[in-house]
Scaffold this active site. Structure first.
Site, mmCIF file in Angstrom:
data_model
loop_
_atom_site.group_PDB
_atom_site.id
_atom_site.type_symbol
_atom_site.label_atom_id
_atom_site.label_comp_id
_atom_site.label_asym_id
_atom_site.label_seq_id
_atom_site.Cartn_x
_atom_site.Cartn_y
_atom_site.Cartn_z
ATOM 1 N N ASP A 150 0.454 -12.840 -16.435
ATOM 2 C CA ASP A 150 -0.319 -13.390 -15.326
ATOM 3 C C ASP A 150 -1.472 -14.201 -15.929
ATOM 4 O O ASP A 150 -2.311 -13.659 -16.655
ATOM 5 C CB ASP A 150 -0.833 -12.236 -14.445
ATOM 6 C CG ASP A 150 -1.530 -12.722 -13.187
ATOM 7 O OD1 ASP A 150 -2.428 -13.578 -13.308
ATOM 8 O OD2 ASP A 150 -1.192 -12.235 -12.092
ATOM 9 N N GLU A 184 3.383 -6.047 -16.159
ATOM 10 C CA GLU A 184 2.481 -7.176 -15.949
ATOM 11 C C GLU A 184 1.240 -7.037 -16.828
ATOM 12 O O GLU A 184 0.663 -5.947 -16.948
ATOM 13 C CB GLU A 184 2.090 -7.257 -14.463
ATOM 14 C CG GLU A 184 1.155 -8.432 -14.162
ATOM 15 C CD GLU A 184 1.013 -8.740 -12.681
ATOM 16 O OE1 GLU A 184 1.738 -8.144 -11.860
ATOM 17 O OE2 GLU A 184 0.170 -9.583 -12.356
ATOM 18 N N GLU A 240 0.592 -16.818 -7.108
ATOM 19 C CA GLU A 240 -0.010 -15.743 -6.289
ATOM 20 C C GLU A 240 -1.417 -16.183 -5.937
ATOM 21 O O GLU A 240 -2.379 -15.445 -6.116
ATOM 22 C CB GLU A 240 -0.084 -14.437 -7.093
ATOM 23 C CG GLU A 240 1.230 -13.909 -7.594
ATOM 24 C CD GLU A 240 1.035 -12.715 -8.518
ATOM 25 O OE1 GLU A 240 0.225 -12.806 -9.463
ATOM 26 O OE2 GLU A 240 1.678 -11.693 -8.271
ATOM 27 N N HIS A 260 -4.935 -13.000 -15.076
ATOM 28 C CA HIS A 260 -5.243 -11.721 -15.718
ATOM 29 C C HIS A 260 -5.541 -11.881 -17.214
ATOM 30 O O HIS A 260 -6.502 -11.299 -17.719
ATOM 31 C CB HIS A 260 -4.079 -10.731 -15.535
ATOM 32 C CG HIS A 260 -3.824 -10.365 -14.098
ATOM 33 N ND1 HIS A 260 -2.803 -9.543 -13.721
ATOM 34 C CD2 HIS A 260 -4.475 -10.715 -12.957
ATOM 35 C CE1 HIS A 260 -2.816 -9.394 -12.391
ATOM 36 N NE2 HIS A 260 -3.818 -10.101 -11.914
ATOM 37 N N TYR A 287 1.239 -1.712 -5.097
ATOM 38 C CA TYR A 287 0.039 -1.468 -5.910
ATOM 39 C C TYR A 287 -0.249 0.026 -6.055
ATOM 40 O O TYR A 287 -0.955 0.444 -6.962
ATOM 41 C CB TYR A 287 -1.190 -2.129 -5.267
ATOM 42 C CG TYR A 287 -1.121 -3.626 -5.211
ATOM 43 C CD1 TYR A 287 -0.618 -4.365 -6.287
ATOM 44 C CD2 TYR A 287 -1.575 -4.321 -4.093
ATOM 45 C CE1 TYR A 287 -0.570 -5.747 -6.242
ATOM 46 C CE2 TYR A 287 -1.519 -5.707 -4.042
ATOM 47 C CZ TYR A 287 -1.015 -6.410 -5.116
ATOM 48 O OH TYR A 287 -0.967 -7.771 -5.066
ATOM 49 N N HIS A 347 2.594 -3.080 -12.216
ATOM 50 C CA HIS A 347 1.334 -2.942 -12.944
ATOM 51 C C HIS A 347 1.440 -1.658 -13.749
ATOM 52 O O HIS A 347 1.713 -0.597 -13.164
ATOM 53 C CB HIS A 347 0.154 -2.856 -11.971
ATOM 54 C CG HIS A 347 -0.064 -4.101 -11.175
ATOM 55 N ND1 HIS A 347 -1.050 -4.228 -10.241
ATOM 56 C CD2 HIS A 347 0.592 -5.292 -11.183
ATOM 57 C CE1 HIS A 347 -1.007 -5.445 -9.711
ATOM 58 N NE2 HIS A 347 -0.015 -6.097 -10.261
ATOM 59 N N HIS A 360 8.085 -7.252 -6.699
ATOM 60 C CA HIS A 360 6.827 -6.674 -7.186
ATOM 61 C C HIS A 360 6.696 -5.264 -6.611
ATOM 62 O O HIS A 360 6.832 -5.056 -5.413
ATOM 63 C CB HIS A 360 5.651 -7.552 -6.738
ATOM 64 C CG HIS A 360 4.374 -7.293 -7.481
ATOM 65 N ND1 HIS A 360 3.780 -6.044 -7.520
ATOM 66 C CD2 HIS A 360 3.581 -8.110 -8.215
ATOM 67 C CE1 HIS A 360 2.667 -6.129 -8.248
ATOM 68 N NE2 HIS A 360 2.527 -7.363 -8.684
ATOM 69 N N HIS A 381 -7.986 -14.114 -7.949
ATOM 70 C CA HIS A 381 -7.173 -15.321 -8.100
ATOM 71 C C HIS A 381 -7.796 -16.497 -7.354
ATOM 72 O O HIS A 381 -8.372 -16.310 -6.282
ATOM 73 C CB HIS A 381 -5.772 -15.099 -7.538
ATOM 74 C CG HIS A 381 -5.012 -13.989 -8.217
ATOM 75 N ND1 HIS A 381 -3.679 -13.775 -8.015
ATOM 76 C CD2 HIS A 381 -5.390 -13.042 -9.113
ATOM 77 C CE1 HIS A 381 -3.271 -12.750 -8.735
ATOM 78 N NE2 HIS A 381 -4.309 -12.274 -9.406
ATOM 79 N N ASP A 414 -10.217 -10.105 -12.122
ATOM 80 C CA ASP A 414 -8.979 -10.246 -11.349
ATOM 81 C C ASP A 414 -9.195 -10.746 -9.928
ATOM 82 O O ASP A 414 -8.866 -10.077 -8.957
ATOM 83 C CB ASP A 414 -8.188 -8.919 -11.331
ATOM 84 C CG ASP A 414 -6.804 -9.093 -10.711
ATOM 85 O OD1 ASP A 414 -6.399 -10.243 -10.444
ATOM 86 O OD2 ASP A 414 -6.134 -8.069 -10.487
ATOM 87 N N HIS A 463 3.169 -15.260 -13.816
ATOM 88 C CA HIS A 463 2.394 -15.401 -12.584
ATOM 89 C C HIS A 463 1.389 -16.505 -12.843
ATOM 90 O O HIS A 463 0.519 -16.357 -13.708
ATOM 91 C CB HIS A 463 1.651 -14.103 -12.265
ATOM 92 C CG HIS A 463 2.526 -13.040 -11.670
ATOM 93 N ND1 HIS A 463 2.130 -11.730 -11.578
ATOM 94 C CD2 HIS A 463 3.753 -13.108 -11.118
ATOM 95 C CE1 HIS A 463 3.097 -11.026 -10.994
ATOM 96 N NE2 HIS A 463 4.095 -11.838 -10.720
ATOM 97 N N ARG A 482 0.834 -1.220 0.000
ATOM 98 C CA ARG A 482 0.000 0.000 0.000
ATOM 99 C C ARG A 482 0.862 1.261 0.000
ATOM 100 O O ARG A 482 0.357 2.363 0.211
ATOM 101 C CB ARG A 482 -0.934 0.006 1.206
ATOM 102 C CG ARG A 482 -1.832 -1.204 1.288
ATOM 103 C CD ARG A 482 -3.079 -1.083 0.409
ATOM 104 N NE ARG A 482 -3.553 -2.399 0.023
ATOM 105 C CZ ARG A 482 -4.028 -2.717 -1.178
ATOM 106 N NH1 ARG A 482 -4.079 -1.820 -2.125
ATOM 107 N NH2 ARG A 482 -4.457 -3.926 -1.436
HETATM 108 ZN ZN ZN Z 1 -4.139 -10.223 -9.956
HETATM 109 FE FE FE Z 2 0.088 -11.109 -10.919
HETATM 110 FE FE FE Z 3 0.747 -8.050 -9.833
#
Ligand code: ZN
Ligand code: FE
Ligand code: FE
Length: 303
Positions: free
Chosen positions: A200, A166, A280, A203, A93, A131, A90, A250, A248, A235, A60
């Site tokens: 991914d 990604e 993930e 995704h 976000y 991302h 990674h 998972h 999205d 991913h 975050r």
């Molecule tokens: Zn995702």
């Molecule tokens: Fe991913």
């Molecule tokens: Fe990701």
């Protein structure tokens, strides 16, 4: 970390001198970085993994922890001894290079720069996944302009870290929802030798690509628009939702709409099998260990 002596055993494929065929599946999962690099590597080995993914800082946002030289020294020795390669960091976000305000984009650029600098220092020659961003109603074209601008600012000629875009599900205003959008970004990066893609599976499925019934067709499309030589990481996730849902969410391997067979086929595909795979999935460590064991068994059986 073991660039020369601890890669999985390789032998050249008979019909293609350039193609090294790995004899070991490179697979791991997302791990907590709270206790440092050595702890992550030990955890990875404990669950049968030979790579791992981690957040560079709180997902975050916020400041990254100071690097601990002792931890890093131990990590590099441990990784070399245990065949851990191609670790993937990674980005948080909250990094939105496509954002509408200067504040959001300045934060994205500063975080990106800091992460790349730390990675080159701590773990050179590894990978950094981000991302592409959300265009927040500015439109994909403006979003792409903004992403290109920031990536061109932060990527340096002498960096050793490979930056990966990604592929996204297309939830909300996400940029990178199609191979074309990813290609439109990469085509405009000046130092594009440092840029690749992380695909991914959840995704791309949610974005509409049929990796269950037509994996070859999806890979051909990727190759035509982006180039498979740009694909550096996968991913590996199942999805809770049907193809094209742009959701999205998972799922654990074999418990979603993609299914075990299709995901195992991704790991075994001749054009993908040497890549590193990162789970993930919504799991604890035991769950990850089971997924890794099952995927490994299928991969080894297909040799
Ligand atoms: Zn995702
Ligand atoms: Fe991913
Ligand atoms: Fe990701």
């Amino acid at each position: 970390m073991g660039q020369s002596n601890q890669q999985p055993e390789c032998n050249a494929a008979q019909d293609d001198g350039q193609l090294l065929q790995a004899q070991t599946l490179t697979i791991g999962c997302h791990l907590s970085s709270a206790k440092g690099y050595t702890a992550m590597a030990r955890t990875a080995v404990g669950i049968g993994a030979n790579t791992f993914q981690f957040f560079t800082r709180n997902p975050r946002g916020g400041k990254a922890k100071a690097l601990d030289p002792k931890d890093l020294e131990q990590f590099h020795t441990y990784a070399a001894d245990h065949g851990i390669t191609r670790i993937l960091a990674h980005a948080p976000y909250t990094l939105n290079a496509a954002g509408a305000s200067d504040k959001v984009r300045n934060f994205a650029q500063a975080t990106f720069e800091d992460d790349l600098c730390r990675m080159d220092q701590a773990t050179p020659h590894q990978m950094y996944n981000f991302h592409p961003g959300c265009h927040v109603k500015q439109g994909a074209e403006v979003g792409i302009d903004r992403i290109v601008e920031i990536v061109n600012r932060v990527v340096h000629e002498d960096q050793t870290t490979m930056v990966l875009l990604e592929t996204m599900a297309g939830k909300g205003t996400e940029v990178g929802r199609s191979f074309e959008e990813i290609a439109q970004i990469i085509d405009r990066i000046q130092l594009s030798d440092h840029i690749g893609v992380c695909l991914d599976t959840c995704h791309v499925w949610d974005a509409g690509y049929d990796i269950v019934n037509d994996l070859d067709g999806v890979l051909d499309a990727f190759d035509r628009t982006i180039g498979l030589d740009r694909l550096h990481a996968i991913h590996l996730n199942d999805s809770l939702n049907p193809r094209g849902s742009h959701k999205d969410r998972h799922a654990c391997i074999g418990e979603g709409t993609i299914g075990f067979d299709a995901l195992s086929a991704v790991t075994r595909h001749p054009r993908l099998r040497s890549l590193p795979f990162y789970l993930e999935t919504p799991n604890d460590l035991d769950g990850y260990a089971q997924e890794i064991a099952r995927l490994r068994a299928a991969w080894d059986n297909a040799l």
